[in-house]
Design a protein around this motif. Structure first.
Motif, PDB file in Angstrom:
ATOM      1  N   SER A  89      20.492  35.516   1.539  1.00 39.28           N
ATOM      2  CA  SER A  89      19.343  34.607   1.433  1.00 39.28           C
ATOM      3  C   SER A  89      18.356  35.053   0.365  1.00 39.28           C
TER       4      SER A  89
ATOM      5  N   ASN B 115      12.496  34.935  -2.564  1.00 39.49           N
ATOM      6  CA  ASN B 115      13.778  34.237  -2.640  1.00 39.49           C
ATOM      7  C   ASN B 115      14.262  33.785  -1.265  1.00 39.49           C
TER       8      ASN B 115
ATOM      9  N   LYS C 280      23.500  29.993   1.935  1.00 34.75           N
ATOM     10  CA  LYS C 280      22.043  30.046   2.003  1.00 34.75           C
ATOM     11  C   LYS C 280      21.489  28.904   2.859  1.00 34.75           C
TER      12      LYS C 280
ATOM     13  N   THR D 143      19.500  32.622  -7.393  1.00 32.27           N
ATOM     14  CA  THR D 143      20.563  31.792  -7.956  1.00 32.27           C
ATOM     15  C   THR D 143      20.634  31.905  -9.477  1.00 32.27           C
TER      16      THR D 143
ATOM     17  N   ASN E  44      25.595  28.621  -2.207  1.00 29.88           N
ATOM     18  CA  ASN E  44      24.415  27.874  -1.772  1.00 29.88           C
ATOM     19  C   ASN E  44      24.587  27.323  -0.364  1.00 29.88           C
TER      20      ASN E  44
ATOM     21  N   SER F 133      14.793  30.039   0.357  1.00 23.86           N
ATOM     22  CA  SER F 133      15.983  29.606   1.093  1.00 23.86           C
ATOM     23  C   SER F 133      15.599  28.882   2.380  1.00 23.86           C
TER      24      SER F 133
ATOM     25  N   ALA G 295      19.058  29.065   6.301  1.00 26.88           N
ATOM     26  CA  ALA G 295      17.701  28.506   6.229  1.00 26.88           C
ATOM     27  C   ALA G 295      17.054  28.330   7.602  1.00 26.88           C
TER      28      ALA G 295
END
Length: 584
Positions: A31, A433, A533, A35, A530, A437, A537
């Motif tokens: 997480s 970051n 991630k 990117t 992604n 997320s 979330a």
């Protein structure tokens, strides 16, 4: 306070937080990965030991979400090996299990409304689709009913809406539920827009009134009986019939641009402006044949320019007569008003200095950004006149974290995270970051909405070019919304390089496209990463919200506190409200 309503104990919360911290500690490397650096740091190979196709297949198989209350959570040792993800099925199971929806900690909005003795009349709500989009209408209709029911049980008629923005929730609470609402926002633009929107709403209702005159007296009588604004109670408005819409004179209610010469409202000038405003108000129309006019506050905010023009056209005798009529109107409808104010609210703010007639109130916030959401809870616990709170936060990436940069000398005294003593003792922090997320919307992605994979891919490949050709290793600089303004990758790179201060003439179009073609086969790695991630979330959001609930549990003057799932997460991803009421 509510025998029929279950309340999660502090010990239950602490146990849930303990398990959640263990999971987040192991997954924070995913997480927290940037990117932008996906290819320059070879993140997929470093953190994931399964194929991208396996990840995407697992996500599709579970449709992003599934029901896991009471299910055994997979051991972390079965998910990770040598800091690499090795078991995607177990990862999906664990991430679902550590989300709020599957922890068994949240209260549904229906449960809470039932406990508050709210009985739905079964009639439709006031139509809001003419001045709100579907998402905002969904949020306002549900949250306003809950706010009204809480205000009712707490015996208050005043609402303070922090981060009121464009004033949708504030306007609706004042119009439908006869509440006196102060909408406070730090942005002059939002406050000015709220003023203008109130004017548009009046025109909207007046159009309905004009059309309603064509209806027979018998129908008008029936409509008034059915649609009158209820007294201060939990009962819903009963509207069994539709009022015909005007054919062509229906006003458009899209937000207009704010004129530069419109004076912004600020705290120091507010009292004077309100006094001037009261002198120039027009009286309410005597013919209130439309139920919508019954709902609109007679003393809704008007634009100053409009009021001044009325003032000039009246004789002194007429002015005095209007003044007396408006005093009478205000006495009759004093509680039904929405006033937008511009002010930056902090924990130290004295509300009585902003709101002259401050009384016992409920404090609300619909998608308050960053630190405003936790500060709303702090104000609630600190101010005796605030009897209840209903706060839906958003923009977790804007939260300040107390333990994120301990080596830096920072003068901040009130942090957005953590709030509770329990989490402060662990010195836990996410980093920006990971907080970014947390803003991802799992339910939306599961139904094919949300992720802008192409733009993320462009940015990651651009970072490779920056590293190879310009020796740029830091990814902290942002290129903004250049992707949406570019027709292809070459154009995107050239515009980005210029914005970042580099000479794009050093690269030919062919060289730029070589980078694109080189990484295009690995685009599925980024898409799969992604998705990982996205799965995490809800877990990050869960810890942020559990921390806020724990903070409330640590107070000793509260009757009930809980996390309430208010909205459909597909329509409104930030769907959880922190609700609390003080002891009587």
């Amino acid at each position: 306070m509510f025998p029929s309503l279950c309340e999660v104990s502090t010990d239950q919360l602490k146990e849930a937080v303990k398990k959640l911290l263990q999971f987040l500690h192991e997954t924070l490397q995913i997480s927290g990965a940037h990117t932008v650096d996906f290819y320059t740091q070879d993140i997929w190979k470093k953190l994931v030991a399964v194929s991208p196709e396996t990840v995407l297949s697992a996500f599709s198989k579970h449709n992003g979400t599934s029901h896991h209350i009471g299910k055994e959570v997979p051991e972390l040792s079965s998910i990770f090996s040598n800091q690499q993800l090795v078991n995607i099925e177990a990862f999906v199971e664990a991430s679902h299990s550590h989300s709020l929806v599957n922890m068994g900690i949240c209260t549904s909005v229906d449960e809470l409304l039932e406990a508050l003795a709210v009985h739905k009349a079964g009639s439709p709500d006031l139509k809001t689709d003419q001045f709100m989009n579907d998402k905002k209408s969904h949020e306002v209709l549900i949250m306003s009913q809950l706010v009204q029911s809480i205000a009712n049980i707490c015996g208050v008629k005043q609402v303070i809406d922090l981060g009121a923005g464009k004033g949708y929730l504030s306007s609706y609470l004042s119009m439908k539920y006869n509440l006196k609402v102060y909408g406070i926002d730090s942005s002059d633009t939002n406050t000015d827009g709220a003023n203008r929107r109130n004017q548009k709403l009046k025109k909207y209702w007046k159009t309905y009134k004009t059309d309603a005159r064509e209806v027979s007296k018998a129908q008008e009588s029936d409509q008034n009986k059915d649609c009158l604004l209820p007294n201060y109670s939990c009962q819903e408005v009963n509207t069994d019939r539709e009022i015909p819409k005007p054919k062509s004179c229906f006003p458009k209610l899209e937000e207009s641009s704010i004129s530069n010469d419109l004076k912004s409202i600020n705290v120091s000038e507010w009292k004077r402006d309100q006094e001037n405003y009261q002198r120039t108000l027009q009286p309410a129309d005597s013919d209130r044949s439309s139920p919508f006019l019954d709902i609109l506050p007679a003393d809704a905010v008007e634009e100053q320019t409009f009021s001044k023009s009325v003032h000039k056209s009246l004789s002194e005798q007429e002015k005095e007569q209007r003044k007396m009529e408006n005093i009478s109107i205000k006495e009759q409808r004093g509680s039904r008003v929405y006033l937008p104010l511009t002010c930056k609210i902090t924990v130290e703010t004295e509300l009585s200095e902003i709101i002259e007639d401050l009384e016992e109130s409920i404090m609300v916030g619909l998608h308050t950004c960053g630190d405003l959401a936790p500060n709303t809870l702090r104000i609630f616990t600190a101010k005796p006149e605030i009897k209840a709170v209903c706060s839906v936060g958003c923009c977790y990436h804007l939260l300040s974290e107390e333990f994120e940069s301990p080596e830096e000398e920072i003068t901040v005294t009130t942090w957005g995270f953590p709030m509770s003593i329990h989490l402060k003792e662990s010195s836990w922090f996410f980093g920006r970051n990971a907080r970014m997320s947390a803003c991802l919307a799992l339910e939306r992605v599961a139904v094919g909405q949300g992720l802008a994979t192409e733009s993320l891919f462009y940015r990651a490949v651009l970072q490779v070019i920056l590293k190879d050709c310009f020796s740029v290793t830091q990814s902290d600089k942002r290129v903004g919304k250049i992707f949406s303004k570019s027709g292809n990758f070459t154009e995107y790179v050239r515009k980005s390089l210029k914005k970042l201060g580099h000479d794009d003439s050093e690269l030919s179009d062919m060289e730029i496209m070589e980078y694109f073609e080189k990484y295009k086969p690995r685009k599925n790695e980024m898409e799969a990463f992604n998705m990982l991630k996205v799965l995490l979330a809800p877990c990050i959001e869960a810890l942020i919200l559990l921390d806020r609930l724990l903070y409330l549990k640590e107070q000793n003057n509260l009757a009930w506190s809980g996390l309430v799932k208010l909205f459909d997460p597909v329509k409104s991803p930030r769907c959880y409200a922190v609700v609390s009421m003080k002891k009587v």
